[in-house]
Design an enzyme around this catalytic site. Sequence first.
Site, short mmCIF file in Angstrom:
data_model
loop_
_atom_site.label_atom_id
_atom_site.label_comp_id
_atom_site.label_asym_id
_atom_site.label_seq_id
_atom_site.Cartn_x
_atom_site.Cartn_y
_atom_site.Cartn_z
CG ASP A 102 34.34 38.63 40.64
OD1 ASP A 102 34.47 38.28 41.83
OD2 ASP A 102 33.51 39.46 40.26
CD GLU A 172 36.21 45.43 38.69
OE1 GLU A 172 35.51 46.20 38.02
OE2 GLU A 172 35.96 45.13 39.87
ZN LIG Z 1 34.05 46.09 40.16
ZN LIG Z 2 33.10 43.38 41.35
#
Ligand SMILES: [Zn+2]
Ligand SMILES: [Zn+2]
Length: 444
Positions: A102, A172
């Site tokens: 991510d 997130e």
């Molecule tokens: Zn996070």
């Molecule tokens: Zn994370």
Amino acid sequence: MKPQSALALFLCLSTAPSWAQTLPAIVNGELPGLVETYKGIHTHPELSHYEEHTSALLAGELRKAGYQVTDHIGKYPDGSQAYGVVAIMENGPGPRLLIRTDMDALPVIEETGVPYASQVKTKNAAGQDVGVMHACGHDIHITTMIGTAHALAALKKQWHGTVMLIGQPSEELVDGARAMLADHLYERFGTPDMVIGLHDTNTRAAGTVSVTSGPAMAGVTSVDVVLRGIGGHGARPQEGKDPIVMAAEFIVQLQTIVSRQENPRDPSVVTVGDIHGGTKRNIIPNEVKLELTTRTFTDPSMQIILDGIRRTAQGVALSAGVPADLAPTVTTLPNESAPPTYNDPALTAKVKSALVAALGKNNVFDEDPYMASEDFGIFGLEGHRIPTVLFWLGAIEPAKYAAAAAAGKLAPGMHTSRFQPDPELTLRTGVTSMTSVAISLLHK
Ligand SMILES: [Zn+2]
Ligand SMILES: [Zn+2]
């Protein structure tokens, strides 16, 4: 590297396959550059949906490492472009392995005091200044991917198949994986046979990893509730229907869903994280808005929670005498929700044995499931059609970890202003782990 971990690595390599003996030298060569890259990303974090420069950096590094890179992959439901990155290295016939990082940061003012701390500020929806910080360590994940990409390229003779590296935006908000799939990720770049990822953690020391077999992280459903009343003068409550009082009752009653309506053997959470109502102490407002997060490991368990939230909202409105046309609204947000993360047991066993071979069995732990959530599982498609495994990468400097543990505590965790990974040892362990797992799964 600390002397004792160098020794541990040497000892465990003495029984490891031949490629494992060249990996430490490759990682050693990469490490100074990786630490610099990490610090640069850490200093310049970008929030979910805004990962423009971070994704460009990752794409550039993966291109330099010899991968075929496509960027700007992903479409959000509002039609906006996502900053997903796909990097492919084909290496003959064999399985197709997806490795995911991510890329996004969080609205947190950094308080670690490190020289490379973030100085980035932004405005929130209310126009206030807020900090931006890699408080979840996605900068560690990105840098680990860059190191892994180089190591896999250098060790190309040791594996076959296709490596598909994914830079995922907006973890997130748990809408980045879905945005990439909605942009036909698998139709355009091939459907993987296996999906692997890692996440750093303050619950383990740097130099160690851990993994859960089966359900590993809870699913999340985000819920908005609006309790509507009838506003008026704060001194004349009999003329209105006070939504502040209703909100107070609602919040307390919500906690009985988990304690009285769920099976105690099904772990679940209902949290009200955000509540807005009113403008002035002597005015009864017309409504109160609440933002909830809910966590469970199964769909039936989630259904009990959602039904319970609706009934509780309706119940407090009914007992307050709110007219039917002002009944509460309860809205689930599919784009801010994600399924549980499920670590396929057979694939987890293979991953774990690769981790043990790479790090030594004393540095690999079994982990309990977490109530936190991820959108990583979305890459496995519905019904876990593609096996997925997400493992944990210890991130806290061993001495600090030990000092905190001696006091019965943990070092500051993810999403806090003081979360501080130990860059060198965490990256060394991350690249060693991920490369070893990938080569084991694609070994000739
Ligand atoms: Zn996070
Ligand atoms: Zn994370």
